[in-house]
Motif scaffolding. Structure first.
Motif, PDB file in Angstrom:
ATOM      1  N   THR A 210      25.522  44.434  37.437  1.00 23.02           N
ATOM      2  CA  THR A 210      26.694  43.566  37.574  1.00 23.02           C
ATOM      3  C   THR A 210      27.926  44.114  36.857  1.00 23.02           C
ATOM      4  O   THR A 210      29.029  43.591  37.044  1.00 23.02           O
ATOM      5  N   MET A 211      27.766  45.139  36.025  1.00 25.43           N
ATOM      6  CA  MET A 211      28.841  45.559  35.130  1.00 25.43           C
ATOM      7  C   MET A 211      30.108  46.008  35.854  1.00 25.43           C
ATOM      8  O   MET A 211      31.222  45.761  35.390  1.00 25.43           O
ATOM      9  N   HIS A 212      29.959  46.670  37.003  1.00 26.95           N
ATOM     10  CA  HIS A 212      31.149  47.133  37.713  1.00 26.95           C
ATOM     11  C   HIS A 212      31.943  45.954  38.274  1.00 26.95           C
ATOM     12  O   HIS A 212      33.148  45.826  38.041  1.00 26.95           O
ATOM     13  N   HIS A 213      31.264  45.074  38.996  1.00 23.23           N
ATOM     14  CA  HIS A 213      31.979  43.921  39.551  1.00 23.23           C
ATOM     15  C   HIS A 213      32.526  43.029  38.443  1.00 23.23           C
ATOM     16  O   HIS A 213      33.589  42.417  38.577  1.00 23.23           O
ATOM     17  N   LEU A 214      31.794  42.952  37.345  1.00 24.38           N
ATOM     18  CA  LEU A 214      32.209  42.094  36.249  1.00 24.38           C
ATOM     19  C   LEU A 214      33.568  42.509  35.690  1.00 24.38           C
ATOM     20  O   LEU A 214      34.412  41.664  35.384  1.00 24.38           O
ATOM     21  N   ILE A 215      33.819  43.814  35.566  1.00 24.03           N
ATOM     22  CA  ILE A 215      35.096  44.237  35.004  1.00 24.03           C
ATOM     23  C   ILE A 215      36.232  43.984  35.992  1.00 24.03           C
ATOM     24  O   ILE A 215      37.367  43.726  35.597  1.00 24.03           O
ATOM     25  N   TRP A 216      35.925  44.018  37.297  1.00 19.31           N
ATOM     26  CA  TRP A 216      36.913  43.574  38.291  1.00 19.31           C
ATOM     27  C   TRP A 216      37.227  42.090  38.083  1.00 19.31           C
ATOM     28  O   TRP A 216      38.391  41.680  38.141  1.00 19.31           O
ATOM     29  N   LEU A 217      36.188  41.306  37.834  1.00 17.30           N
ATOM     30  CA  LEU A 217      36.374  39.866  37.647  1.00 17.30           C
ATOM     31  C   LEU A 217      37.183  39.561  36.395  1.00 17.30           C
ATOM     32  O   LEU A 217      37.895  38.558  36.329  1.00 17.30           O
ATOM     33  N   GLY A 468      29.026  54.041  35.447  1.00 15.97           N
ATOM     34  CA  GLY A 468      30.003  55.080  35.754  1.00 15.97           C
ATOM     35  C   GLY A 468      31.238  54.553  36.449  1.00 15.97           C
ATOM     36  O   GLY A 468      32.367  54.919  36.098  1.00 15.97           O
ATOM     37  N   GLN A 469      31.059  53.662  37.443  1.00 18.79           N
ATOM     38  CA  GLN A 469      32.236  53.171  38.169  1.00 18.79           C
ATOM     39  C   GLN A 469      32.963  52.074  37.401  1.00 18.79           C
ATOM     40  O   GLN A 469      34.174  51.895  37.576  1.00 18.79           O
ATOM     41  N   ALA A 470      32.269  51.344  36.531  1.00 16.44           N
ATOM     42  CA  ALA A 470      32.967  50.424  35.633  1.00 16.44           C
ATOM     43  C   ALA A 470      33.869  51.217  34.689  1.00 16.44           C
ATOM     44  O   ALA A 470      35.001  50.808  34.379  1.00 16.44           O
ATOM     45  N   MET A 471      33.379  52.371  34.237  1.00 11.23           N
ATOM     46  CA  MET A 471      34.191  53.262  33.407  1.00 11.23           C
ATOM     47  C   MET A 471      35.390  53.788  34.198  1.00 11.23           C
ATOM     48  O   MET A 471      36.503  53.854  33.676  1.00 11.23           O
ATOM     49  N   LEU A 472      35.164  54.146  35.456  1.00 12.26           N
ATOM     50  CA  LEU A 472      36.254  54.613  36.315  1.00 12.26           C
ATOM     51  C   LEU A 472      37.335  53.556  36.441  1.00 12.26           C
ATOM     52  O   LEU A 472      38.537  53.850  36.361  1.00 12.26           O
ATOM     53  N   PHE A 473      36.926  52.297  36.627  1.00 15.22           N
ATOM     54  CA  PHE A 473      37.888  51.200  36.754  1.00 15.22           C
ATOM     55  C   PHE A 473      38.686  51.041  35.457  1.00 15.22           C
ATOM     56  O   PHE A 473      39.921  50.935  35.482  1.00 15.22           O
ATOM     57  N   TRP A 474      37.988  51.019  34.319  1.00 17.07           N
ATOM     58  CA  TRP A 474      38.658  50.871  33.025  1.00 17.07           C
ATOM     59  C   TRP A 474      39.645  52.011  32.786  1.00 17.07           C
ATOM     60  O   TRP A 474      40.785  51.785  32.361  1.00 17.07           O
ATOM     61  N   ASN A 475      39.233  53.226  33.081  1.00 20.08           N
ATOM     62  CA  ASN A 475      40.114  54.381  32.882  1.00 20.08           C
ATOM     63  C   ASN A 475      41.354  54.330  33.769  1.00 20.08           C
ATOM     64  O   ASN A 475      42.377  54.925  33.449  1.00 20.08           O
ATOM     65  N   SER A 476      41.253  53.644  34.887  1.00 19.29           N
ATOM     66  CA  SER A 476      42.343  53.619  35.869  1.00 19.29           C
ATOM     67  C   SER A 476      43.397  52.563  35.560  1.00 19.29           C
ATOM     68  O   SER A 476      44.453  52.539  36.203  1.00 19.29           O
ATOM     69  N   MET A 477      43.134  51.697  34.604  1.00 15.68           N
ATOM     70  CA  MET A 477      44.047  50.604  34.315  1.00 15.68           C
ATOM     71  C   MET A 477      45.230  51.050  33.465  1.00 15.68           C
ATOM     72  O   MET A 477      45.102  51.923  32.596  1.00 15.68           O
ATOM     73  N   SER A 478      46.365  50.395  33.688  1.00 16.22           N
ATOM     74  CA  SER A 478      47.528  50.602  32.826  1.00 16.22           C
ATOM     75  C   SER A 478      47.296  49.905  31.491  1.00 16.22           C
ATOM     76  O   SER A 478      46.323  49.160  31.325  1.00 16.22           O
ATOM     77  N   ALA A 479      48.189  50.109  30.552  1.00 18.61           N
ATOM     78  CA  ALA A 479      48.027  49.508  29.221  1.00 18.61           C
ATOM     79  C   ALA A 479      47.987  47.987  29.303  1.00 18.61           C
ATOM     80  O   ALA A 479      47.143  47.338  28.663  1.00 18.61           O
ATOM     81  N   TRP A 480      48.898  47.405  30.088  1.00 14.36           N
ATOM     82  CA  TRP A 480      48.911  45.937  30.158  1.00 14.36           C
ATOM     83  C   TRP A 480      47.697  45.390  30.900  1.00 14.36           C
ATOM     84  O   TRP A 480      47.199  44.306  30.569  1.00 14.36           O
ATOM     85  N   ILE A 485      42.345  42.561  30.476  1.00 13.85           N
ATOM     86  CA  ILE A 485      40.890  42.611  30.620  1.00 13.85           C
ATOM     87  C   ILE A 485      40.209  42.240  29.300  1.00 13.85           C
ATOM     88  O   ILE A 485      39.264  41.445  29.274  1.00 13.85           O
ATOM     89  N   VAL A 486      40.686  42.808  28.207  1.00 12.02           N
ATOM     90  CA  VAL A 486      40.115  42.476  26.896  1.00 12.02           C
ATOM     91  C   VAL A 486      40.277  40.992  26.609  1.00 12.02           C
ATOM     92  O   VAL A 486      39.334  40.313  26.153  1.00 12.02           O
ATOM     93  N   ALA A 487      41.469  40.457  26.893  1.00  9.70           N
ATOM     94  CA  ALA A 487      41.713  39.029  26.654  1.00  9.70           C
ATOM     95  C   ALA A 487      40.790  38.170  27.507  1.00  9.70           C
ATOM     96  O   ALA A 487      40.317  37.112  27.062  1.00  9.70           O
ATOM     97  N   ALA A 488      40.516  38.602  28.720  1.00 16.33           N
ATOM     98  CA  ALA A 488      39.633  37.832  29.605  1.00 16.33           C
ATOM     99  C   ALA A 488      38.210  37.808  29.063  1.00 16.33           C
ATOM    100  O   ALA A 488      37.561  36.751  29.026  1.00 16.33           O
TER     101      ALA A 488
END
Length: 727
Positions: A210-217, A468-480, A485-488
């Motif tokens: 669930t980790m990849h979809h979870l970071i999208w959520l 791996g793809q959850a990491m890809l998503f995190w790496n692709s995000m801008s600072a804001w 995501i952290v606040a969520a």
């Protein structure tokens, strides 16, 4: 894999060359009932003389059983409701059409609606939240459904997707567990439409896939600003099949032409209270105003021989994407939503999407989540819509002819003619006949495929990477985006009562990125973990909303705060500019009615300020006019309105002496040193964190409107220093 470049060139078909354009609307026409100018009757057509009083034995006597109108009216009322969808219960929908740009897909699929630019295929699209009930709100942190029913001349094709390209689980057998954990907890039926509770986080922390979809959520993707500015994805890998039976793997993408925009979490929560119908209202009003939502259909094409060419993902794994840098998305057509439903229940509520509804030229893959959905959707509609004849409900009827030997059952609306209700037959001349094998594409033919393997309950090894793809998503995000995501995670896990669940989630996040896990831990009372993996640094710019192209401002809503003494000239200029760009200006006054302008005229008020909120608008303007500004500065609601819009990173248009209001709201973009002799010395520029100033008495000129257009089109300005804003 390449498509003819002509496929990316929009082509417009005339009514004469678009045979299917109005087919569904014409088909629905006989079912529309206009009740104006007609007598009230029973279901049997018997005229009724009184529908306000039951038949009684004397004015104060008992009601009589023979009152057939009373019995029918109450019986029908008692049975008005049907079971709501288990998921995707709260939805909103619209009619429209799809039209391909060209014939670029003809080499890949025999589906005519995807390859013939002269054909406009009618569609019905339903958007939805996933976890909440029908009575929940539009703006929770949640996945959104994006389901499209294409009424093609070869039958209905249902592309049942979401606004996120991946899903929580890899195998459909886990779907009941996921939904049980996500829904309100069984002991007290709370919380409604929220994932911030123990059972959900307990489940996902024990199910690493669930980790990849979870970071999208946890990203802003879970908070779309509107359905008009929300992407859609088919989630699964499907097959395209051409006229020769050759196949190509395909992933479907919808991209809104209005840009991809989201709310912020504080704003989304407030909208739930101010207007729980925020997204569905926006969709309805946009269509009524003629600002039609439009989406471009894109495809990722992977040759069949490349099925195993990806060493870090499996095409059958619904928890993975194929990054666009590796397989580009090619635009192949556009969809326009141009008509609202006539009746919510008859259309939006009764529409039945089934993943198994496909047409010649499209086929399934062995994705284990997709395979389970093929059973689940059909099974669900049988219960929800009362029996096997749900396809006869007008909104579900295909425009293609329906001929078969199925019969009877609840709600059989057709009256079949003839003696033959079986196949083969001679009494009916052998009809309806079966075209037979080899008649493709006239008939749907399942792709012949060799299936070989030992029966076993296990996952493929190629499904094993969950981080791996959850990491890809995190790496692709801008600072804001990372901050959000952290606040969520902090908000959601802050609602979890069990400390061990919090600790377990942080441990899972640490497998994605130590910085992420440490930041989350710091907000929820969990010890920061030591790094256990190395971030590989890979990223995909297409995943970041910050990198999405900015569109125009059509459909955006701007609130102008006003009071008696407002300068009408600048208001008129602002209104003309916004309306010329299909945006909406609403004048908000202290009360309803009209305002007295500085020039001695009147200005109608659209709404009273206390009935709305800044969270319902895309931008806020403050007026010119000393008297009006003085009145607004003395109104705490007005000052909060401006400060809250600034805190939510929205554009601000500051007209003339309205700069005093910006100063009174203590926004860091303005200080008294910026004013010389009572006139703002701020330049007319949107570079000031999306705040655009117009000097007092100055006309609303092209320089100002250009900067304001850019500020509104950008949607949000997250570089602002907002932590100290009291809103």
């Amino acid at each position: 894999m390449a498509i003819d470049e002509s496929a990316a060139v929009p082509q417009t078909a005339s009514a004469e060359t678009a045979p299917a354009a109005g087919a569904k609307q014409e088909q629905l026409a006989p079912y529309r009932v206009d009740k104006t100018g007609t007598r009230l009757t029973t279901d049997q057509g018997i005229p009724v003389d009184d529908t306000d009083n039951s038949l009684k034995a004397g004015p104060r006597g008992p009601s009589l059983l023979e009152d057939f109108h009373l019995r029918e009216k109450i019986m029908r009322f008692d049975h008005e409701r049907i079971p709501e969808r288990v998921v995707h219960a709260r939805g909103s929908a619209a009619h429209g059409y799809f039209q391909p740009y060209g014939d670029g897909l003809a080499a890949f699929t025999a589906a005519r609606f995807l390859t013939d630019p002269s054909v406009r295929t009618p569609v019905f699209v339903r958007f939805s939240t996933v976890q909440g009930s029908r009575g929940s709100t539009d703006t929770p942190r949640d996945v959104r459904g994006f389901a499209t029913k294409f009424y093609t001349d070869e039958g209905n094709f249902d592309l049942v997707g979401n606004n996120m390209p991946v899903f929580f689980i890899q195998d459909g057998i886990k779907f009941p567990d996921l939904v049980h954990a996500l829904k309100p907890e069984p002991q007290h039926e709370m919380p409604q439409a929220a994932s911030a509770h123990d059972t959900f986080w307990d489940f996902v922390s024990l199910q690493p896939e669930t980790m990849h979809h979870l970071i999208w959520l946890m990203s802003d993707r879970a908070l779309p600003r509107s359905y008009r500015t929300m992407q859609g994805f088919g989630v699964h890998t499907f097959r395209l099949v051409n006229a020769d039976g050759q196949t190509t793997f395909v992933k479907f993408h919808w991209t809104p032409t209005a840009g991809v925009h989201s709310l912020v979490w504080d704003e989304a929560q407030k909208i739930s209270g101010k207007d729980p119908d925020f997204n569905r209202r926006d969709l309805w009003e946009s269509i009524e105003a003629g600002v039609y939502p439009e989406y471009e259909l894109g495809v990722q094409l992977i040759p069949e021989q490349d099925e195993f060419a990806f060493d870090d993902l499996d095409l059958l794994d619904a928890t993975k994407i194929v990054p666009e840098e590796r397989v580009p998305v090619t635009p192949v057509g556009r969809m326009v939503l141009d008509r609202n439903p006539d009746n919510f229940f008859a259309e939006t509520e009764q529409v039945a999407f089934c993943v198994g509804n496909i047409v010649p030229g499209i086929d399934f893959t062995d994705d284990p989540l997709l395979q389970a959905r093929l059973f689940s959707y059909l099974d669900t509609q049988l219960t929800r819509l009362g029996g096997p004849n749900f396809a006869q409900i007008p909104i579900n009827r295909p425009v293609a002819p329906v001929r078969h030997h199925q019969q009877d059952g609840f709600h059989q609306d057709d009256i079949p003619l003839g003696q033959a209700n079986y196949h083969p037959n001679s009494t009916g001349g052998g009809c309806p006949y079966v075209p037979g094998v080899g008649s493709f594409p006239e008939a749907f033919t399942h792709r012949p495929e060799l299936v070989d393997g030992h029966k076993a309950r296990k996952r493929a090894e190629s499904f094993a990477d969950h981080y791996g793809q959850a990491m890809l998503f995190w790496n692709s995000m801008s600072a804001w985006e990372r901050e959000h995501i952290v606040a969520a995670y902090r908000f959601e896990l802050g609602k979890v009562a069990y400390p061990h669940i919090r600790q377990r989630v942080v441990a899972e996040l640490n497998r994605i990125d130590n910085t992420l896990a440490t930041a989350v831990a710091a907000g929820i009372g969990v010890d920061p973990p030591a790094a256990v993996s190395v971030n590989d640094g890979r990223n995909s710019p297409a995943l970041s909303q910050a990198d999405q192209p900015k569109a125009g401002i059509a459909g955006r809503k701007v609130a102008l705060l006003a009071a008696d003494g407002v300068a009408a000239t600048s208001v008129a200029g602002l209104k003309d500019f916004l309306e010329a760009n299909d945006a909406v200006l609403e004048v908000l006054g202290p009360v309803d009615g009209v305002l007295r302008t500085a020039e001695g005229g009147i200005l109608p008020v659209t709404r009273a300020m206390n009935t709305v909120s800044s969270v319902l608008y895309d931008a806020v303007a403050v007026p010119d006019g000393d008297e009006a500004v003085s009145r607004l500065i003395g109104d705490g609601l007005a000052l909060h309105f401006v400060a809250e819009a600034y805190k939510h990173a929205k554009p601000l248009a500051v007209l003339g002496t309205g700069d005093r209001m910006v100063e009174a709201a203590r926004l860091p973009v303005y200080t008294t040193s910026d004013r010389v002799e009572g006139v703002s010395s701020k330049p007319i520029a949107a570079a000031l964190d999306g705040v655009v100033f117009l000097a007092a008495g100055a006309p609303v000129d092209e320089r100002f409107t250009t900067d304001l257009f850019d500020a509104i089109a950008a949607h949000r300005h997250y570089d602002r220093p907002v932590d100290g804003i009291a809103a």
